[in-house]
Design a protein around this motif. Structure first.
Motif, PDB file in Angstrom:
ATOM      1  N   HIS A 223      29.470   5.168   2.318  1.00  0.00           N
ATOM      2  CA  HIS A 223      29.641   3.719   2.115  1.00  0.00           C
ATOM      3  C   HIS A 223      29.340   3.705   0.071  1.00  0.00           C
ATOM      4  O   HIS A 223      29.016   4.746  -0.326  1.00  0.00           O
ATOM      5  N   TYR A 224      30.347   2.497  -0.156  1.00  0.00           N
ATOM      6  CA  TYR A 224      30.114   2.213  -1.769  1.00  0.00           C
ATOM      7  C   TYR A 224      29.510   0.929  -2.230  1.00  0.00           C
ATOM      8  O   TYR A 224      29.663  -0.623  -2.021  1.00  0.00           O
ATOM      9  N   PRO A 225      28.532   1.379  -2.860  1.00  0.00           N
ATOM     10  CA  PRO A 225      27.238   0.067  -3.350  1.00  0.00           C
ATOM     11  C   PRO A 225      28.099  -0.154  -4.454  1.00  0.00           C
ATOM     12  O   PRO A 225      27.427  -1.140  -5.167  1.00  0.00           O
ATOM     13  N   ASP A 226      29.443   0.070  -4.726  1.00  0.00           N
ATOM     14  CA  ASP A 226      30.257  -0.329  -6.138  1.00  0.00           C
ATOM     15  C   ASP A 226      29.862  -2.156  -6.706  1.00  0.00           C
ATOM     16  O   ASP A 226      30.338  -2.660  -7.779  1.00  0.00           O
ATOM     17  N   LEU A 227      29.804  -3.135  -4.798  1.00  0.00           N
ATOM     18  CA  LEU A 227      30.287  -4.408  -5.839  1.00  0.00           C
ATOM     19  C   LEU A 227      28.720  -4.668  -5.174  1.00  0.00           C
ATOM     20  O   LEU A 227      28.810  -6.308  -5.255  1.00  0.00           O
ATOM     21  N   GLN A 228      27.682  -3.841  -4.646  1.00  0.00           N
ATOM     22  CA  GLN A 228      26.291  -4.922  -3.954  1.00  0.00           C
ATOM     23  C   GLN A 228      25.856  -5.789  -5.467  1.00  0.00           C
ATOM     24  O   GLN A 228      25.456  -6.796  -4.666  1.00  0.00           O
ATOM     25  N   LYS A 229      25.975  -5.139  -6.698  1.00  0.00           N
ATOM     26  CA  LYS A 229      25.349  -6.189  -7.302  1.00  0.00           C
ATOM     27  C   LYS A 229      25.602  -7.397  -7.415  1.00  0.00           C
ATOM     28  O   LYS A 229      25.247  -8.654  -7.730  1.00  0.00           O
ATOM     29  N   GLU A 230      26.790  -6.984  -7.941  1.00  0.00           N
ATOM     30  CA  GLU A 230      28.160  -8.829  -8.801  1.00  0.00           C
ATOM     31  C   GLU A 230      28.581  -9.793  -7.118  1.00  0.00           C
ATOM     32  O   GLU A 230      28.383 -10.327  -7.956  1.00  0.00           O
ATOM     33  N   LYS A 231      28.792  -8.776  -5.693  1.00  0.00           N
ATOM     34  CA  LYS A 231      28.713  -9.619  -5.011  1.00  0.00           C
ATOM     35  C   LYS A 231      28.537  -9.600  -3.898  1.00  0.00           C
ATOM     36  O   LYS A 231      29.162  -9.838  -2.690  1.00  0.00           O
ATOM     37  N   GLY A 232      27.541  -9.067  -3.759  1.00  0.00           N
ATOM     38  CA  GLY A 232      26.498  -8.646  -2.899  1.00  0.00           C
ATOM     39  C   GLY A 232      26.488  -8.148  -1.220  1.00  0.00           C
ATOM     40  O   GLY A 232      26.178  -8.584  -0.353  1.00  0.00           O
ATOM     41  N   ILE A 233      27.775  -6.985  -1.419  1.00  0.00           N
ATOM     42  CA  ILE A 233      28.496  -6.600  -0.344  1.00  0.00           C
ATOM     43  C   ILE A 233      27.792  -5.448  -0.153  1.00  0.00           C
ATOM     44  O   ILE A 233      28.512  -4.284  -1.876  1.00  0.00           O
ATOM     45  N   VAL A 234      28.553  -4.530   0.526  1.00  0.00           N
ATOM     46  CA  VAL A 234      28.840  -3.320   0.085  1.00  0.00           C
ATOM     47  C   VAL A 234      29.403  -2.330   1.460  1.00  0.00           C
ATOM     48  O   VAL A 234      29.678  -2.683   2.164  1.00  0.00           O
ATOM     49  N   LEU A 235      31.111  -1.366   0.635  1.00  0.00           N
ATOM     50  CA  LEU A 235      31.802  -1.446   1.847  1.00  0.00           C
ATOM     51  C   LEU A 235      31.541  -0.220   2.510  1.00  0.00           C
ATOM     52  O   LEU A 235      30.936   0.641   2.133  1.00  0.00           O
ATOM     53  N   MET A 236      32.028   0.058   3.116  1.00  0.00           N
ATOM     54  CA  MET A 236      31.629   1.365   4.507  1.00  0.00           C
ATOM     55  C   MET A 236      33.073   1.572   4.960  1.00  0.00           C
ATOM     56  O   MET A 236      33.913   0.692   5.597  1.00  0.00           O
ATOM     57  N   THR A 237      33.303   2.746   5.407  1.00  0.00           N
ATOM     58  CA  THR A 237      34.390   3.420   6.261  1.00  0.00           C
ATOM     59  C   THR A 237      34.495   5.130   7.003  1.00  0.00           C
ATOM     60  O   THR A 237      32.753   5.297   6.324  1.00  0.00           O
ATOM     61  N   ALA A 238      35.271   5.320   7.275  1.00  0.00           N
ATOM     62  CA  ALA A 238      34.607   7.156   8.089  1.00  0.00           C
ATOM     63  C   ALA A 238      35.740   7.642   8.223  1.00  0.00           C
ATOM     64  O   ALA A 238      37.262   7.268   7.962  1.00  0.00           O
ATOM     65  N   GLU A 239      35.583   9.126   8.261  1.00  0.00           N
ATOM     66  CA  GLU A 239      36.762   9.691   8.341  1.00  0.00           C
ATOM     67  C   GLU A 239      36.820  10.499   9.637  1.00  0.00           C
ATOM     68  O   GLU A 239      34.296  11.138   9.723  1.00  0.00           O
ATOM     69  N   MET A 240      36.725  11.331  10.639  1.00  0.00           N
ATOM     70  CA  MET A 240      36.436  11.302  12.229  1.00  0.00           C
ATOM     71  C   MET A 240      36.981  12.659  12.141  1.00  0.00           C
ATOM     72  O   MET A 240      38.624  12.854  11.397  1.00  0.00           O
ATOM     73  N   ASP A 241      36.201  13.924  12.628  1.00  0.00           N
ATOM     74  CA  ASP A 241      37.008  15.271  13.552  1.00  0.00           C
ATOM     75  C   ASP A 241      37.281  15.060  14.872  1.00  0.00           C
ATOM     76  O   ASP A 241      37.146  14.735  15.763  1.00  0.00           O
ATOM     77  N   SER A 242      39.468  14.277  14.688  1.00  0.00           N
ATOM     78  CA  SER A 242      39.422  13.607  16.170  1.00  0.00           C
ATOM     79  C   SER A 242      39.738  14.740  17.512  1.00  0.00           C
ATOM     80  O   SER A 242      39.567  14.083  17.961  1.00  0.00           O
ATOM     81  N   LYS A 243      39.038  16.629  16.429  1.00  0.00           N
ATOM     82  CA  LYS A 243      39.102  17.387  17.838  1.00  0.00           C
ATOM     83  C   LYS A 243      38.279  17.145  18.958  1.00  0.00           C
ATOM     84  O   LYS A 243      38.021  17.662  19.689  1.00  0.00           O
ATOM     85  N   PHE A 244      36.875  16.028  17.884  1.00  0.00           N
ATOM     86  CA  PHE A 244      35.543  16.015  18.950  1.00  0.00           C
ATOM     87  C   PHE A 244      35.364  15.026  18.967  1.00  0.00           C
ATOM     88  O   PHE A 244      34.785  14.459  20.308  1.00  0.00           O
TER      89      PHE A 244
END
Length: 309
Positions: A223-244
């Motif tokens: 979760h990236y709150p870098d733009l939370q105050k200025e833009k009102g949004i938090v960006l999110m992405t993910a990484e996963m272990d594709s073996k499971f």
């Protein structure tokens, strides 16, 4: 590919039956009846090791379990003995304190260890997006850029409204761990989620039970709150272990975070509070009941959806 997350309570159709509510992802699921994740060896006799192999998900983790048995047999045997010492709990009842402690110990070491399983350590928003450049754009434009970038990738992602993330974040400070149920063909596989800063790490319950604080992450939500105050949004992405896990699994788990941490229903968030602060009262079947009620389950479709509040 998968689309951005929508609110967990608005996805898919409700599960049609309670017939598949047998808990999985346990060390020793019984042949009949229901036991909690921290329950004993189940109905029937036999060694802890033999009971472990009865787990429907044992095959997926066989290599790691056998590696532990070879490299550190004393630790392996002690964990098998600890399982045998745990008293059987009433139906739908389980003590999660031990798992919470394991995950807290794991979280304390996350910042000091190199990530395993191909996960990026200290992954910053700048490593994905030119933050200075997008600061001149509107929240809507940034959302479009984020969605377009990840739409061609096999991952989950979201643009979370600032007020919703603020609620999630405040609750995560008070309740950093929770037990999630991932629908499977055979029933449900349980995963423990542990917050570490703004990262949310998931690992299967059987991993925690067999490897303790050394259990590797299988999914990380950034979760990236870098733009939370200025833009009102938090960006999110993910990484996963594709073996499971596949993207569909990761999306289901990520949506459950919104379901349990961003809900307005006191009963739903109450499960998170109980897990963290009154673990002896926690009932894992309540998690499954919430998934049924919300519509999150095996019919969660992996197509593109939007997080709208």
């Amino acid at each position: 590919m998968a689309g951005p997350l929508c609110q967990g309570w608005g996805l898919g159709a409700a599960l049609r039956s309670r017939a598949a509510l047998r808990p999985l992802g346990l060390l020793a699921p019984p042949a009949r009846g229901v036991l909690g994740p921290a329950a004993g060896t189940g109905a029937g006799s036999g060694s802890g090791e033999a009971a472990l192999e009865e787990n429907p998900f044992y095959g997926k983790y066989r290599h790691k379990i056998q590696e532990l048995r070879r490299s550190n047999p004393d630790v392996f045997e002690s964990r098998m003995e600890k399982r045998s010492e745990v008293k059987k709990q009433p139906v739908g009842h389980s003590k999660q304190g031990e798992f919470i402690r394991c995950m807290e110990e794991k979280a304390e070491g996350l910042g000091n260890k190199t990530s395993k399983g191909g996960f990026t350590r200290d992954k910053t928003l700048d490593s994905i997006l030119n933050v200075e450049m997008v600061k001149e754009k509107s929240a809507g434009e940034i959302t479009q850029i984020w969605n377009q970038y990840f739409s061609a990738k096999d991952t989950v992602y979201a643009v979370i409204p600032a007020d919703k993330f603020d609620l999630i974040w405040k609750r995560a400070q008070k309740c950093p761990s929770f037990l999630y149920a991932l629908p499977r063909k055979e029933g449900y596989e349980f995963f423990v989620g542990q917050w570490s800063g703004t990262e949310l790490h998931f690992t299967s319950l059987i991993n925690v039970q067999t490897q303790g604080e050394t259990a590797p992450s299988q999914l990380v939500l950034y979760h990236y709150p870098d733009l939370q105050k200025e833009k009102g949004i938090v960006l999110m992405t993910a990484e996963m272990d594709s073996k499971f896990l596949v993207v569909h699994d990761a999306q289901c788990l990520a949506n459950q975070v919104q379901l349990f941490y961003a809900t307005d229903r006191s009963e739903t968030y109450g499960l998170v509070e109980t897990f963290n602060h009154r673990s002896s009262e926690f009932k894992y079947m309540s998690v499954i009941a919430e998934l049924e009620q919300s519509g999150l389950g095996r019919e969660l479709r992996p197509g593109q959806v939007s997080d709208k509040s």
